[in-house]
Design an enzyme around this catalytic site. Structure first.
Site, PDB file in Angstrom:
ATOM      1  N   ASP A   1       0.874  -1.165   0.000  1.00  0.00           N
ATOM      2  CA  ASP A   1       0.000   0.000   0.000  1.00  0.00           C
ATOM      3  C   ASP A   1       0.920   1.225   0.000  1.00  0.00           C
ATOM      4  O   ASP A   1       2.090   1.151   0.367  1.00  0.00           O
ATOM      5  CB  ASP A   1      -0.956  -0.011   1.198  1.00  0.00           C
TER       6      ASP A   1
HETATM    7  C1  BGC Z   1      -4.961   3.386   0.166  1.00  0.00           C
HETATM    8  C2  BGC Z   1      -5.075   2.406  -0.980  1.00  0.00           C
HETATM    9  C3  BGC Z   1      -4.915   3.146  -2.282  1.00  0.00           C
HETATM   10  C4  BGC Z   1      -3.583   3.875  -2.281  1.00  0.00           C
HETATM   11  C5  BGC Z   1      -3.302   4.638  -3.560  1.00  0.00           C
HETATM   12  C6  BGC Z   1      -3.735   4.267   0.076  1.00  0.00           C
HETATM   13  O1  BGC Z   1      -3.798   5.331   0.983  1.00  0.00           O
HETATM   14  O2  BGC Z   1      -4.943   2.692   1.396  1.00  0.00           O
HETATM   15  O3  BGC Z   1      -6.303   1.749  -0.922  1.00  0.00           O
HETATM   16  O4  BGC Z   1      -5.033   2.273  -3.350  1.00  0.00           O
HETATM   17  O5  BGC Z   1      -3.582   4.803  -1.206  1.00  0.00           O
HETATM   18  O6  BGC Z   1      -4.084   5.768  -3.642  1.00  0.00           O
END
Ligand code: BGC
Length: 768
Positions: free
Chosen positions: A712
């Site tokens: 993530d």
């Molecule tokens: C989130 C993810 C997301 C990623 C990219 C993170 O803060 O937890 O779900 O895909 O950001 O935006």
């Protein structure tokens, strides 16, 4: 072949629709979104068929939510849309059928507009006091009121339900509005525009509330879908995927949810949602609306139930007849009950489901459902039958067929086991070290000692030696795409530093705002593969000038129980990615609804892992049918947002496997996603992206997953430990600084780096 990766490399402005029309936020996709919003809405109450509203009905609509409609949640699950249609706008379109008391709605419109001007935010406004005169005029206009209530939540923060904050309970101002309305109107309809479970007890037992619809957050035309259902242009056919409990405190997760910012102890163990309410003595009464429940404007009868099995599967067939007066759809749900044995077990667990097509009044259809006998096994992490194995205890397994977890009949069939059986022998992974207790089926707790299991290691099995390019020799990734060179040979010509560069994200291209993978430089023609968020639709930053379709939130989609529809939505989302030159869709999200307070519940499907897994698989199939990569996330146990980079999810290995990993397992086995995103949180003290046991042991080892893993975004893990664990890419990263020192110290090897790089490149080769 040079036309490979055209969109990734050249970012063309080429619409994908017929006659060069745009597909993104097209009429077709928006109509699909609106249709899903009505199919996912759950009719909770409908005394004497009060809904749909009769022709000529006059209504007075109360509550900010009629104007301040919440289309979905905030954060990466948000979608920048061309517009959002609210409930009032929806009702205005039905003027040939009903009449709305305009001055009241205009009062709310004025209030909401001014609140926005003063910095108020969508879904977070305080209910205004209704002027006495307006209330009296509304009551003189009609005896029928509609109450609207909304909630907003988002990424990186959780809700609270305590003396100061009411998320589950109604706010004081909402309570006052409800009191005023109930005092002035004989008939009340409640509309809930929410992303997760909230209090439903206040209307369930109130005779003046004739009907209630759980609308969820229905995407950009959710307000129009609400009106469609109110007047009967659509018949709701959604079923709850979470249990509506009487009090917030009734959910077993409530007690410890905000106990600490550093950890969450999943002491209720496998007794999540209906597994708790249906099993633990005296908890049934705490349920207002059970899991699987939902009414229709018509009625159905289930008959001709027959159950059989071969040596692998159980087969159920059931006839469904529409016994009411209008067309509608019904959902048949199959639950199994395991015999009482040495392992504690839920009373019932969902094993299969199927939705009928639209059945006209009087029409019938026969549904055939199948599930594996081994699905009824329990994971034995205490050695009651066989330690670290899925086991089936001897005795009678019964099958229950119905339309909610409560409303079932026990089929005239028993699957009898004379002896205990070990279904699958596994290895203890991700064991708890700080879980003190776990719940048993009688509601008591057993003590948990810190596990003495040693952490397992997984030596790298990939070997790739560096072979410098011969003088004048050129290296070109297109040669691999064209089958002129193997991927292994290509990798062998990359220096260690070049390989490391593949393990980090790179600059965004075009309108992408979350980074690209693969395209570290143009030297070897590795294309930049662009990512885009989901899950409610393709998220493109405001200001980039492109708006996309916001579909209903995941909870609403799950309530459709319609995997065919979800596949269609996945396909539409992938087409919107493709048209905007984005190759990786960072969705679906399938963490479990453990607590009503999790800020991201709206992005997730259900309290039940079968629903989560099947829905996610449907989205993955749809997305990948367009050669866009789907990314089930957040693997795993990302069920709280507070301090999410450091929060430790502490749980038994059994709860981990049966509840929190099961959905991912189903999704992988059914739909083969090309990428998975690990989560920010830790599981039993180890960051998921650094957990070789989770990634190499369970995901790649036991489940045989061959795709790639991304972190993530900007997690707090150490990149070299992620590489060792097989978490292939760090996003968005953009530099290899974190890898260079560990590499020079010998803490990671070229082989480990090359193994990750290979999976990133394999994903790249898969996209078009
Ligand atoms: C989130 C993810 C997301 C990623 C990219 C993170 O803060 O937890 O779900 O895909 O950001 O935006």
């Amino acid at each position: 072949m040079m036309d490979r990766w055209t969109r990734a490399r050249f970012q063309p402005c080429l619409p994908l629709g017929d006659n060069r029309s745009l597909i993104t936020a097209s009429e077709k996709h928006i109509a699909l979104s609106r249709k899903a919003a009505s199919e996912g809405a759950v009719l909770l109450k409908n005394t004497n068929d009060f809904l749909p509203l009769k022709k000529g009905q006059k209504i007075a609509v109360f509550g900010n939510a009629q104007i301040d409609y919440v289309k979905g949640g905030g954060g990466s699950g948000d979608v920048t849309t061309p517009y959002v249609r609210n409930i009032y706008e929806g009702l205005q379109l039905k003027q040939d059928k009903i009449t709305v008391f305009q001055s009241l709605s205009l009062f709310y419109e004025d209030y909401v507009t001014k609140s926005y001007q003063n910095g108020g935010e969508n879904g977070r406004l305080t209910e205004p006091k209704i002027p006495e005169k307006l209330l009296d005029e509304a009551a003189a206009f009609t005896d029928t009121a509609v109450i609207t209530i909304c909630r907003f939540s988002g990424e990186n923060w959780d809700q609270h339900n305590d003396a100061e904050n009411h998320y589950f309970d109604l706010e004081d101002e909402e309570k006052e509005m409800v009191r005023d309305v109930l005092a002035h109107f004989e008939n009340v309809v409640v509309l809930l525009n929410v992303g997760a479970m909230i209090d439903t007890s206040w209307f369930a037992d109130n005779d003046k509330v004739k009907a209630a619809l759980m609308l969820w957050q229905g995407g950009l035309e959710g307000g129009l879908a609400a009106a469609d259902m109110l007047v009967g242009d659509e018949t709701p056919s959604g079923k709850l995927v979470d249990t509506c409990a009487r009090l917030f405190a009734d959910y077993p997760s409530s007690e410890g949810f905000h106990e600490s910012d550093d950890y969450v102890k999943y002491t209720e163990d496998i007794f999540v949602g209906y597994r708790y309410f249906e099993t633990v003595p005296n908890k049934k009464d705490a349920v207002v609306y059970p899991f699987g429940y939902g009414l229709s404007y018509t009625s159905f009868e289930l008959s001709d139930i027959s159950v059989g099995n071969n040596d692998k599967n159980i087969f159920v067939s059931v006839k469904v007849t529409n016994t009411g007066k209008c067309a509608g759809k019904e959902v048949v749900q199959i639950y199994s009950s395991a015999p009482i044995g040495k392992l504690t077990k839920p009373v019932k667990e969902l094993r299969a489901f199927a939705k009928t097509p639209l059945l006209e009044a009087g029409e019938s259809c026969v549904l055939s459902l199948t599930f594996a006998i081994s699905d009824m096994a329990s994971y034995d992490d205490i050695g009651a039958v066989e330690k670290s194995a899925y086991v089936m205890e001897k005795g009678a397994y019964t099958i229950h067929v119905g339309t909610s977890v409560r409303d079932t009949v026990c089929a005239d069939y028993i699957y009898q086991l004379e002896e205990n059986q070990v279904i699958q022998k596994l290895t203890a992974y991700c064991v708890p070290r700080t879980l003190d207790k776990r719940m048993l089926a009688d509601g008591s707790y057993m003590t948990v000692e810190p596990s003495a299991e040693e952490t397992k290691t997984f030596p790298c099995t990939y070997h790739n030696e560096y072979q410098p390019l011969a003088k004048g020799e050129k290296l070109d990734f297109f040669d691999v795409a064209e089958g002129k060179m193997t991927l292994d040979a290509f990798i062998s010509h990359l220096t260690d530093a070049e390989l490391m560069d593949i393990l980090v994200g790179h600059a965004s291209t075009g309108i992408c705002n979350t980074g690209t993978m693969g395209g570290f430089n143009s030297k070897y023609c590795i294309p930049p593969i662009a990512t885009a968020d989901g899950p409610a639709g393709v998220r493109i930053y405001k200001g980039k000038g492109v708006t996309t379709t916001a579909f209903p939130v995941a909870t609403a989609l799950a309530c459709t129980w319609n995997t065919v529809l979800l596949e269609e939505i996945g396909k539409a989302q992938a087409l919107e990615c493709k048209e905007n030159n984005l190759q990786i869709f960072l969705a679906p999200a399938l963490n479990i609804h453990r607590s009503p307070l999790c800020g991201r519940n709206f992005e997730y499907y259900s309290e039940d892992p079968l629903i989560a897994g099947k829905m996610a698989a449907a989205i993955v199939r749809g997305v990948q049918s367009q050669k866009v990569v789907a990314t089930p996330k957040h693997f795993a146990c990302n069920n709280k947002e507070t301090n999410r980079f450091e929060s430790d999810s502490v749980l038994s290995e059994r709860a981990l496997r049966e509840i929190y990993l099961k959905g991912f397992e189903i999704c992988l086995k059914e739909a083969d996603p090309k990428m998975i995103m690990t989560s920010y949180n830790l599981i039993n003290g180890v960051r998921t992206s650094e957990s070789a046991e989770l990634i190499m042991g369970i995901l790649r080892g036991e489940w045989g997953y061959r795709g790639m893993l991304t972190t993530d975004w900007s997690n707090h893990a150490a990149h070299y430990l992620e590489v060792k664990a097989g978490n292939d890419i760090r996003m968005p990263a953009r530099h290899t600084g974190q890898l260079q020192l560990p590499y020079s110290l010998g803490l990671i090897t070229r082989d480990e780096i090359a193994a990750c790089a290979k999976r990133v490149l394999e994903m790249t080769l898969w996209v078009e």
